[in-house]
Design a protein around this motif. Structure first.
Motif, PDB file in Angstrom:
ATOM      1  N   PRO A 135       0.786  -1.236   0.000  1.00  0.00           N
ATOM      2  CA  PRO A 135       0.000   0.000   0.000  1.00  0.00           C
ATOM      3  C   PRO A 135       0.820   1.289   0.000  1.00  0.00           C
ATOM      4  O   PRO A 135       0.365   2.313   0.519  1.00  0.00           O
ATOM      5  CB  PRO A 135      -0.834  -0.141   1.273  1.00  0.00           C
ATOM      6  N   PHE A 136       2.030   1.225  -0.574  1.00  0.00           N
ATOM      7  CA  PHE A 136       2.884   2.405  -0.677  1.00  0.00           C
ATOM      8  C   PHE A 136       3.524   2.445  -2.058  1.00  0.00           C
ATOM      9  O   PHE A 136       3.440   1.480  -2.825  1.00  0.00           O
ATOM     10  CB  PHE A 136       3.943   2.397   0.429  1.00  0.00           C
ATOM     11  N   THR A 137       4.184   3.547  -2.369  1.00  0.00           N
ATOM     12  CA  THR A 137       4.712   3.766  -3.709  1.00  0.00           C
ATOM     13  C   THR A 137       5.857   2.821  -4.061  1.00  0.00           C
ATOM     14  O   THR A 137       6.563   2.328  -3.181  1.00  0.00           O
ATOM     15  CB  THR A 137       5.204   5.218  -3.853  1.00  0.00           C
ATOM     16  N   PRO A 138       6.060   2.572  -5.362  1.00  0.00           N
ATOM     17  CA  PRO A 138       7.187   1.742  -5.794  1.00  0.00           C
ATOM     18  C   PRO A 138       8.518   2.323  -5.345  1.00  0.00           C
ATOM     19  O   PRO A 138       8.698   3.541  -5.276  1.00  0.00           O
ATOM     20  CB  PRO A 138       7.065   1.758  -7.319  1.00  0.00           C
ATOM     21  N   GLY A 139       9.455   1.437  -5.041  1.00  0.00           N
ATOM     22  CA  GLY A 139      10.813   1.849  -4.693  1.00  0.00           C
ATOM     23  C   GLY A 139      11.080   1.961  -3.220  1.00  0.00           C
ATOM     24  O   GLY A 139      12.239   1.987  -2.801  1.00  0.00           O
ATOM     25  N   GLY A 140      10.044   2.038  -2.403  1.00  0.00           N
ATOM     26  CA  GLY A 140      10.228   2.120  -0.961  1.00  0.00           C
ATOM     27  C   GLY A 140      10.421   0.739  -0.347  1.00  0.00           C
ATOM     28  O   GLY A 140      10.348  -0.286  -1.041  1.00  0.00           O
ATOM     29  N   PRO A 141      10.680   0.684   0.951  1.00  0.00           N
ATOM     30  CA  PRO A 141      10.973  -0.601   1.589  1.00  0.00           C
ATOM     31  C   PRO A 141       9.840  -1.608   1.506  1.00  0.00           C
ATOM     32  O   PRO A 141      10.082  -2.800   1.329  1.00  0.00           O
ATOM     33  CB  PRO A 141      11.273  -0.214   3.039  1.00  0.00           C
ATOM     34  N   VAL A 142       8.581  -1.154   1.619  1.00  0.00           N
ATOM     35  CA  VAL A 142       7.452  -2.079   1.530  1.00  0.00           C
ATOM     36  C   VAL A 142       7.377  -2.681   0.133  1.00  0.00           C
ATOM     37  O   VAL A 142       7.212  -3.898  -0.040  1.00  0.00           O
ATOM     38  CB  VAL A 142       6.137  -1.366   1.888  1.00  0.00           C
ATOM     39  N   ASP A 143       7.523  -1.849  -0.881  1.00  0.00           N
ATOM     40  CA  ASP A 143       7.473  -2.318  -2.267  1.00  0.00           C
ATOM     41  C   ASP A 143       8.607  -3.280  -2.578  1.00  0.00           C
ATOM     42  O   ASP A 143       8.399  -4.347  -3.181  1.00  0.00           O
ATOM     43  CB  ASP A 143       7.537  -1.108  -3.198  1.00  0.00           C
ATOM     44  N   VAL A 144       9.809  -2.933  -2.171  1.00  0.00           N
ATOM     45  CA  VAL A 144      10.964  -3.790  -2.464  1.00  0.00           C
ATOM     46  C   VAL A 144      10.815  -5.150  -1.794  1.00  0.00           C
ATOM     47  O   VAL A 144      11.042  -6.199  -2.412  1.00  0.00           O
ATOM     48  CB  VAL A 144      12.272  -3.105  -2.022  1.00  0.00           C
ATOM     49  N   LEU A 145      10.404  -5.145  -0.535  1.00  0.00           N
ATOM     50  CA  LEU A 145      10.220  -6.410   0.161  1.00  0.00           C
ATOM     51  C   LEU A 145       9.111  -7.231  -0.484  1.00  0.00           C
ATOM     52  O   LEU A 145       9.234  -8.455  -0.639  1.00  0.00           O
ATOM     53  CB  LEU A 145       9.911  -6.143   1.629  1.00  0.00           C
ATOM     54  N   ALA A 146       8.029  -6.575  -0.897  1.00  0.00           N
ATOM     55  CA  ALA A 146       6.930  -7.288  -1.557  1.00  0.00           C
ATOM     56  C   ALA A 146       7.416  -7.946  -2.843  1.00  0.00           C
ATOM     57  O   ALA A 146       7.019  -9.082  -3.163  1.00  0.00           O
ATOM     58  CB  ALA A 146       5.783  -6.325  -1.850  1.00  0.00           C
ATOM     59  N   ARG A 147       8.284  -7.287  -3.585  1.00  0.00           N
ATOM     60  CA  ARG A 147       8.773  -7.860  -4.838  1.00  0.00           C
ATOM     61  C   ARG A 147       9.720  -9.038  -4.590  1.00  0.00           C
ATOM     62  O   ARG A 147       9.736 -10.006  -5.354  1.00  0.00           O
ATOM     63  CB  ARG A 147       9.438  -6.772  -5.697  1.00  0.00           C
ATOM     64  N   VAL A 148      10.496  -8.951  -3.521  1.00  0.00           N
ATOM     65  CA  VAL A 148      11.341 -10.089  -3.156  1.00  0.00           C
ATOM     66  C   VAL A 148      10.463 -11.307  -2.835  1.00  0.00           C
ATOM     67  O   VAL A 148      10.707 -12.422  -3.309  1.00  0.00           O
ATOM     68  CB  VAL A 148      12.222  -9.735  -1.942  1.00  0.00           C
ATOM     69  N   ILE A 149       9.421 -11.105  -2.050  1.00  0.00           N
ATOM     70  CA  ILE A 149       8.544 -12.205  -1.674  1.00  0.00           C
ATOM     71  C   ILE A 149       7.792 -12.730  -2.886  1.00  0.00           C
ATOM     72  O   ILE A 149       7.661 -13.949  -3.089  1.00  0.00           O
ATOM     73  CB  ILE A 149       7.547 -11.749  -0.583  1.00  0.00           C
ATOM     74  N   ALA A 150       7.284 -11.829  -3.734  1.00  0.00           N
ATOM     75  CA  ALA A 150       6.536 -12.248  -4.918  1.00  0.00           C
ATOM     76  C   ALA A 150       7.395 -13.087  -5.850  1.00  0.00           C
ATOM     77  O   ALA A 150       6.953 -14.108  -6.386  1.00  0.00           O
ATOM     78  CB  ALA A 150       5.987 -11.025  -5.653  1.00  0.00           C
ATOM     79  N   GLN A 151       8.640 -12.679  -6.038  1.00  0.00           N
ATOM     80  CA  GLN A 151       9.516 -13.431  -6.928  1.00  0.00           C
ATOM     81  C   GLN A 151       9.793 -14.818  -6.365  1.00  0.00           C
ATOM     82  O   GLN A 151       9.827 -15.808  -7.100  1.00  0.00           O
ATOM     83  CB  GLN A 151      10.833 -12.684  -7.152  1.00  0.00           C
ATOM     84  N   GLY A 152       9.958 -14.904  -5.058  1.00  0.00           N
ATOM     85  CA  GLY A 152      10.179 -16.204  -4.446  1.00  0.00           C
ATOM     86  C   GLY A 152       8.972 -17.112  -4.552  1.00  0.00           C
ATOM     87  O   GLY A 152       9.098 -18.315  -4.836  1.00  0.00           O
ATOM     88  N   VAL A 153       7.791 -16.558  -4.334  1.00  0.00           N
ATOM     89  CA  VAL A 153       6.561 -17.347  -4.450  1.00  0.00           C
ATOM     90  C   VAL A 153       6.401 -17.867  -5.870  1.00  0.00           C
ATOM     91  O   VAL A 153       6.082 -19.041  -6.098  1.00  0.00           O
ATOM     92  CB  VAL A 153       5.344 -16.493  -4.038  1.00  0.00           C
ATOM     93  N   GLN A 154       6.636 -16.998  -6.845  1.00  0.00           N
ATOM     94  CA  GLN A 154       6.495 -17.408  -8.239  1.00  0.00           C
ATOM     95  C   GLN A 154       7.513 -18.458  -8.624  1.00  0.00           C
ATOM     96  O   GLN A 154       7.191 -19.432  -9.325  1.00  0.00           O
ATOM     97  CB  GLN A 154       6.620 -16.188  -9.148  1.00  0.00           C
ATOM     98  N   ALA A 155       8.743 -18.316  -8.168  1.00  0.00           N
ATOM     99  CA  ALA A 155       9.794 -19.260  -8.527  1.00  0.00           C
ATOM    100  C   ALA A 155       9.502 -20.658  -7.990  1.00  0.00           C
ATOM    101  O   ALA A 155       9.761 -21.658  -8.658  1.00  0.00           O
ATOM    102  CB  ALA A 155      11.139 -18.768  -7.991  1.00  0.00           C
ATOM    103  N   GLY A 156       8.963 -20.746  -6.795  1.00  0.00           N
ATOM    104  CA  GLY A 156       8.762 -22.053  -6.195  1.00  0.00           C
ATOM    105  C   GLY A 156       7.353 -22.575  -6.259  1.00  0.00           C
ATOM    106  O   GLY A 156       7.133 -23.778  -6.120  1.00  0.00           O
ATOM    107  N   GLY A 157       6.374 -21.697  -6.476  1.00  0.00           N
ATOM    108  CA  GLY A 157       4.987 -22.122  -6.407  1.00  0.00           C
ATOM    109  C   GLY A 157       4.350 -22.458  -7.734  1.00  0.00           C
ATOM    110  O   GLY A 157       3.238 -22.982  -7.778  1.00  0.00           O
ATOM    111  N   GLY A 158       5.016 -22.110  -8.841  1.00  0.00           N
ATOM    112  CA  GLY A 158       4.484 -22.466 -10.143  1.00  0.00           C
ATOM    113  C   GLY A 158       3.318 -21.619 -10.607  1.00  0.00           C
ATOM    114  O   GLY A 158       2.646 -21.955 -11.581  1.00  0.00           O
ATOM    115  N   GLN A 159       3.073 -20.506  -9.920  1.00  0.00           N
ATOM    116  CA  GLN A 159       2.004 -19.583 -10.299  1.00  0.00           C
ATOM    117  C   GLN A 159       2.558 -18.164 -10.363  1.00  0.00           C
ATOM    118  O   GLN A 159       3.466 -17.827  -9.616  1.00  0.00           O
ATOM    119  CB  GLN A 159       0.863 -19.631  -9.282  1.00  0.00           C
ATOM    120  N   PRO A 160       2.010 -17.327 -11.261  1.00  0.00           N
ATOM    121  CA  PRO A 160       2.451 -15.930 -11.274  1.00  0.00           C
ATOM    122  C   PRO A 160       2.186 -15.258  -9.932  1.00  0.00           C
ATOM    123  O   PRO A 160       1.202 -15.559  -9.255  1.00  0.00           O
ATOM    124  CB  PRO A 160       1.598 -15.302 -12.386  1.00  0.00           C
TER     125      PRO A 160
END
Length: 328
Positions: free
Chosen positions: A40-65
């Motif tokens: 719920p915050f703008t791209p580039g901040g700590p919340v966004d960066v952490l969310a992208r790290v988690i999203a990439q990990g979920v996608q890599a291992g979970g087989g879903q976008p």
């Protein structure tokens, strides 16, 4: 602010997710379709960066976008409410910092959600220590000296934070309450300008995240007085804690957590926690976060919920005792 990170190693993340327990897989296969993580915050901040790290990990291992939805507005409350109204199936998640869950419910009286009623705490993700720094021209080198000096100043001392109602603003108010030290809050819209003004001597103190300030401390631009956390930070072991310096029971840590709609089935919550835990402990994830001064922390379910409850009570007491208004 944490800068955006390069793509993580998909292989390392996938290997981490293969460690999911058989029990969690059998209980509820997750993810079964694309996953959305609302930041719920703008791209580039700590919340966004952490969310992208988690999203990439979920996608890599979970087989879903897995995608990040930056649902911005009303200090994060628009995105939070969107997740409250989402289907409770574990495929729309919320990544938020501490203050939105533990401070805003008391500070803002008209929120469309109630944290305990509307959200299930899935996992604490990462923590960052907070630090108190002062301008170099302030004639103190420790918290006891700071308290003694402040009491000699008719108008007290000025301290900066990233904004009214932020966790760091309330940390300053709590320190004033515990020590009797007179201080005047000077709010900013973020830590960068606040740090600039402390370096220039325009404000005397700053409560901030250690990762955002460590370079200035190392460069001698400001003086670190104490951490607000219970333990010293591996990144700066020379900085003592307030507890060590005689301010007992002071443990304030910046943190980020993952939430789901409250009605999400218990089996899905458990599967979510195990999946996210595997992502967090993948070497590439850990390296990306630790490089920014964040500590991976997979506190889940009951323990994370208890943290939210305990900190909400603490901040409610400070807000009421100090008569803090949100300004909104």
């Amino acid at each position: 602010m944490i800068p955006a990170q390069p793509a993580l190693g998909r292989r390392a993340l996938a290997l981490g997710l293969l460690a999911l327990s058989g029990r969690a897989r059998a209980a509820d296969a997750w993810p079964s379709r694309p996953v959305t993580i609302v930041a719920p915050f703008t791209p580039g901040g700590p919340v966004d960066v952490l969310a992208r790290v988690i999203a990439q990990g979920v996608q890599a291992g979970g087989g879903q976008p897995a995608v990040v939805d930056n649902r911005v507005g009303a200090q994060g409350n628009i995105g939070i409410d969107a997740v409250r109204r989402a289907a409770p199936d574990g495929h729309t998640l919320l990544l938020v910092p501490a203050g939105n869950l533990t401070i805003n419910p008391t500070l803002m009286g008209n929120l469309p959600f109630v944290v305990e009623r509307d959200f299930a705490p899935i996992s604490l993700l990462a923590t960052a220590p907070n630090v108190i720094v002062c301008a170099n021209d302030l004639p103190v080198r420790s918290i006891p000296e700071l308290v003694a000096y402040a009491r000699t100043q008719r108008d007290g001392l000025t301290y900066a934070s990233p904004g009214v109602g932020s966790q760091l603003h309330l940390a300053g108010e709590l320190l004033a309450q515990r020590t009797g030290m007179p201080m005047l809050h000077v709010p900013y819209k973020g830590s960068s300008q606040a740090l600039t003004d402390v370096i220039a001597g325009n404000v005397q103190l700053l409560f901030t995240n250690l990762p955002a300030t460590l370079a200035a401390i190392r460069g001698g631009q400001v003086r670190a007085l104490a951490l607000t956390t219970a333990a010293r930070a591996p990144a700066a072991p020379e900085i003592p804690t307030l507890e060590e310096l005689g301010v007992g029971g002071f443990d304030i840590t910046s943190w980020y957590g993952l939430m789901a709609p409250r009605a999400t089935p218990a089996a899905t919550q458990a599967a979510l926690f195990e999946a996210i835990r595997a992502v967090l402990h993948a070497p590439a994830t850990r390296a990306a976060l630790e490089a920014q001064g964040l500590t991976v922390t997979d506190e889940g379910l009951a323990a994370f919920g208890e943290r939210i409850r305990r900190e909400t009570e603490t901040w409610a007491e400070v807000i009421r005792a100090r008569n803090i208004q949100s300004g909104l």
